[in-house]
Design an enzyme around this catalytic site. Structure first.
Site, PDB file in Angstrom:
ATOM      1  N   GLY A 172       3.003  -1.141   4.251  1.00 32.91           N
ATOM      2  CA  GLY A 172       3.024   0.290   3.958  1.00 32.91           C
ATOM      3  C   GLY A 172       4.441   0.739   3.639  1.00 32.91           C
ATOM      4  O   GLY A 172       4.948   0.539   2.523  1.00 32.91           O
ATOM      5  N   GLY A 173       5.094   1.328   4.622  1.00 37.20           N
ATOM      6  CA  GLY A 173       6.413   1.939   4.421  1.00 37.20           C
ATOM      7  C   GLY A 173       7.418   1.059   3.677  1.00 37.20           C
ATOM      8  O   GLY A 173       8.107   1.526   2.760  1.00 37.20           O
TER       9      GLY A 173
ATOM     10  N   GLU B 139      -6.751   4.460   7.865  1.00 42.21           N
ATOM     11  CA  GLU B 139      -6.627   5.904   7.614  1.00 42.21           C
ATOM     12  C   GLU B 139      -7.915   6.457   7.008  1.00 42.21           C
ATOM     13  O   GLU B 139      -8.270   7.611   7.230  1.00 42.21           O
ATOM     14  CB  GLU B 139      -5.391   6.166   6.742  1.00 42.21           C
ATOM     15  CG  GLU B 139      -4.118   5.982   7.561  1.00 42.21           C
ATOM     16  CD  GLU B 139      -2.976   5.294   6.846  1.00 42.21           C
ATOM     17  OE1 GLU B 139      -2.917   5.334   5.608  1.00 42.21           O
ATOM     18  OE2 GLU B 139      -2.139   4.688   7.551  1.00 42.21           O
TER      19      GLU B 139
ATOM     20  N   GLY C 274       2.640   2.330  10.779  1.00 40.01           N
ATOM     21  CA  GLY C 274       3.557   3.456  10.610  1.00 40.01           C
ATOM     22  C   GLY C 274       4.260   3.862  11.895  1.00 40.01           C
ATOM     23  O   GLY C 274       4.885   4.922  11.960  1.00 40.01           O
TER      24      GLY C 274
ATOM     25  N   HIS D 109      -9.453   0.947   4.898  1.00 34.35           N
ATOM     26  CA  HIS D 109      -8.163   1.132   5.571  1.00 34.35           C
ATOM     27  C   HIS D 109      -8.337   2.028   6.788  1.00 34.35           C
ATOM     28  O   HIS D 109      -9.169   2.936   6.792  1.00 34.35           O
ATOM     29  CB  HIS D 109      -7.149   1.756   4.595  1.00 34.35           C
ATOM     30  CG  HIS D 109      -5.767   1.724   5.171  1.00 34.35           C
ATOM     31  ND1 HIS D 109      -5.301   2.703   6.016  1.00 34.35           N
ATOM     32  CD2 HIS D 109      -4.766   0.816   5.061  1.00 34.35           C
ATOM     33  CE1 HIS D 109      -4.067   2.385   6.395  1.00 34.35           C
ATOM     34  NE2 HIS D 109      -3.720   1.249   5.824  1.00 34.35           N
TER      35      HIS D 109
ATOM     36  N   SER E 298       3.666  -2.057  10.300  1.00 34.55           N
ATOM     37  CA  SER E 298       5.118  -2.117  10.461  1.00 34.55           C
ATOM     38  C   SER E 298       5.712  -3.478  10.070  1.00 34.55           C
ATOM     39  O   SER E 298       6.681  -3.940  10.676  1.00 34.55           O
ATOM     40  CB  SER E 298       5.534  -1.717  11.879  1.00 34.55           C
ATOM     41  OG  SER E 298       5.088  -0.388  12.161  1.00 34.55           O
TER      42      SER E 298
ATOM     43  N   ASN F 227       0.873  -1.178   0.000  1.00 37.26           N
ATOM     44  CA  ASN F 227       0.000   0.000   0.000  1.00 37.26           C
ATOM     45  C   ASN F 227       0.911   1.228   0.000  1.00 37.26           C
ATOM     46  O   ASN F 227       1.530   1.543   1.011  1.00 37.26           O
ATOM     47  CB  ASN F 227      -0.887  -0.034   1.260  1.00 37.26           C
ATOM     48  CG  ASN F 227      -1.721   1.220   1.413  1.00 37.26           C
ATOM     49  OD1 ASN F 227      -1.746   2.084   0.527  1.00 37.26           O
ATOM     50  ND2 ASN F 227      -2.405   1.337   2.543  1.00 37.26           N
ATOM     51  N   TRP F 228       0.984   1.864  -1.144  1.00 37.89           N
ATOM     52  CA  TRP F 228       1.923   2.997  -1.271  1.00 37.89           C
ATOM     53  C   TRP F 228       1.404   4.265  -0.603  1.00 37.89           C
ATOM     54  O   TRP F 228       2.121   5.256  -0.522  1.00 37.89           O
ATOM     55  CB  TRP F 228       2.222   3.270  -2.753  1.00 37.89           C
ATOM     56  CG  TRP F 228       2.947   2.155  -3.458  1.00 37.89           C
ATOM     57  CD1 TRP F 228       3.335   0.948  -2.930  1.00 37.89           C
ATOM     58  CD2 TRP F 228       3.383   2.140  -4.834  1.00 37.89           C
ATOM     59  NE1 TRP F 228       3.981   0.187  -3.880  1.00 37.89           N
ATOM     60  CE2 TRP F 228       4.027   0.903  -5.072  1.00 37.89           C
ATOM     61  CE3 TRP F 228       3.280   3.047  -5.889  1.00 37.89           C
ATOM     62  CZ2 TRP F 228       4.571   0.562  -6.308  1.00 37.89           C
ATOM     63  CZ3 TRP F 228       3.828   2.705  -7.136  1.00 37.89           C
ATOM     64  CH2 TRP F 228       4.467   1.481  -7.331  1.00 37.89           C
ATOM     65  N   LYS F 229       0.162   4.245  -0.187  1.00 42.29           N
ATOM     66  CA  LYS F 229      -0.463   5.420   0.451  1.00 42.29           C
ATOM     67  C   LYS F 229      -0.251   6.674  -0.414  1.00 42.29           C
ATOM     68  O   LYS F 229      -0.182   6.567  -1.633  1.00 42.29           O
ATOM     69  CB  LYS F 229       0.063   5.583   1.882  1.00 42.29           C
ATOM     70  CG  LYS F 229      -0.113   4.282   2.687  1.00 42.29           C
ATOM     71  CD  LYS F 229       0.046   4.436   4.168  1.00 42.29           C
ATOM     72  CE  LYS F 229      -0.171   3.084   4.841  1.00 42.29           C
ATOM     73  NZ  LYS F 229      -0.100   3.140   6.290  1.00 42.29           N
TER      74      LYS F 229
ATOM     75  N   GLU G 287      -5.114  -5.009  10.539  1.00 46.27           N
ATOM     76  CA  GLU G 287      -4.093  -3.993  10.746  1.00 46.27           C
ATOM     77  C   GLU G 287      -4.372  -3.261  12.060  1.00 46.27           C
ATOM     78  O   GLU G 287      -5.179  -2.320  12.095  1.00 46.27           O
ATOM     79  CB  GLU G 287      -4.118  -2.979   9.597  1.00 46.27           C
ATOM     80  CG  GLU G 287      -3.829  -3.581   8.243  1.00 46.27           C
ATOM     81  CD  GLU G 287      -3.280  -2.541   7.266  1.00 46.27           C
ATOM     82  OE1 GLU G 287      -2.166  -2.749   6.767  1.00 46.27           O
ATOM     83  OE2 GLU G 287      -3.944  -1.509   7.033  1.00 46.27           O
TER      84      GLU G 287
HETATM   85  P1  13P Z   1       3.143   0.403   7.648  1.00 43.81           P
HETATM   86  O1  13P Z   1       3.664  -0.879   7.052  1.00 43.81           O
HETATM   87  O2  13P Z   1       3.851   1.623   7.141  1.00 43.81           O
HETATM   88  O3  13P Z   1       3.045   0.332   9.141  1.00 43.81           O
HETATM   89  O4  13P Z   1       1.642   0.559   7.112  1.00 43.81           O
HETATM   90  C1  13P Z   1       0.778  -0.510   7.210  1.00 43.81           C
HETATM   91  C2  13P Z   1      -0.441  -0.204   6.442  1.00 43.81           C
HETATM   92  O5  13P Z   1      -1.230   0.655   6.818  1.00 43.81           O
HETATM   93  C3  13P Z   1      -0.667  -0.932   5.183  1.00 43.81           C
HETATM   94  O6  13P Z   1      -1.947  -0.718   4.699  1.00 43.81           O
END
Ligand code: 13P
Length: 251
Positions: A234-235, A97, A173, A95, A213, A9-11, A167
């Site tokens: 994510g990251g 967020e 994050g 998600h 994470s 997920n590149w956000k 999640e």
């Molecule tokens: P991180 O891997 O950056 O913690 O993000 C997880 C995430 O929200 C994937 O959708």
């Protein structure tokens, strides 16, 4: 046997050049990997460019969101058909967020999941508790409510299009990862709930990803858990070497 599924997920990151370069790098690094399903979910505006960069690879494309209406006066929204038109296979829905920053409700998420399945998109349906909910001991209650509401009215033939992504919000994050035991406990609870709702065969066939994470260093131990079928990253999905290393660890 459930095939592992790792999605990035590149956000709200990247630009055209860096998106194409990341996708191209992954296509090269992961050439020939076929024991793991892999997808990347760039921002909407880079979907077409990334689709082109991935066209001769096994890596699938997903969106980070979708709207449930087919078309019309919904300024700023993107429909399922539009996503399919730019080669999306998956759509991340619900998600944390979107739930906590944009205020999406369980009811809205349910409509999106239903619309996605009807159109042939495969939802990656995110659930997870806040830190205060975990501390208050209500994780199972919160996550069960999210799963039940999100899947309301979706029958057993259609639900198998869904990947659930657990999640925990406190792990996203933050560098704090759920321990493998913490992840397994909630994944097993979710699978039990799916079995109650749809029967054991359906529950056993559905994939449940962990996200929060996840990185190369914790991939093997998370994936060693019996009910952890993949990762939503994510990251660490923003770097070719990290994401490719995670996929290769699982492969
Ligand atoms: P991180 O891997 O950056 O913690 O993000 C997880 C995430 O929200 C994937 O959708």
């Amino acid at each position: 046997m459930r095939k592992p599924f790792i999605a990035g997920n590149w956000k709200m990151n990247m630009n055209t050049d860096s998106a194409v370069s990341l996708a191209g790098g992954l296509a090269k690094e992961l050439d020939g990997v076929d024991t793991v399903d892999v997808a990347v979910c760039p921002p909407f505006v880079y979907l077409r460019a990334v689709a082109t960069a991935l066209s001769s690879s096994n890596i699938a494309l997903g969106s980070q969101n979708v709207y449930f209406e087919e078309k019309g006066a919904f300024t700023g929204e993107i429909s399922c058909e539009m996503l399919k038109d730019v080669c999306c296979t998956y759509a991340i829905i619900g998600h944390s967020e979107r739930r906590h920053v944009m205020g999406e409700t369980d009811a809205l998420i349910n409509k999106k999941i239903s619309a996605a399945i009807n159109s042939g998109l495969l939802p990656i349906f995110c659930v997870g508790e806040l830190l205060e909910e975990r501390q208050a001991g209500t994780t199972n209650k919160v996550v069960s409510r999210q799963v039940k509401s999100g899947l309301e009215g979706i029958c057993k033939e259609r639900v198998q299009a869904v990947t659930v992504a657990y999640e925990p919000v406190w792990a996203i994050g933050t560098g704090l990862t759920a321990t493998p035991d913490q992840a397994q406990e909630v994944h097993a609870m979710i699978r039990g709930l799916l079995a109650d709702l749809y029967g054991n065969d359906v529950a056993q066939s559905m994939r449940i990803q962990y996200g929060g994470s996840a990185k190369p260093g914790n991939t093997a131990e998370l994936m060693s858990q019996p009910d952890v079928d993949g990762l939503l990253v994510g990251g660490a999905s923003l770097k070719v070497e990290d994401f490719a290393a995670m996929v290769k660890t699982v492969a």
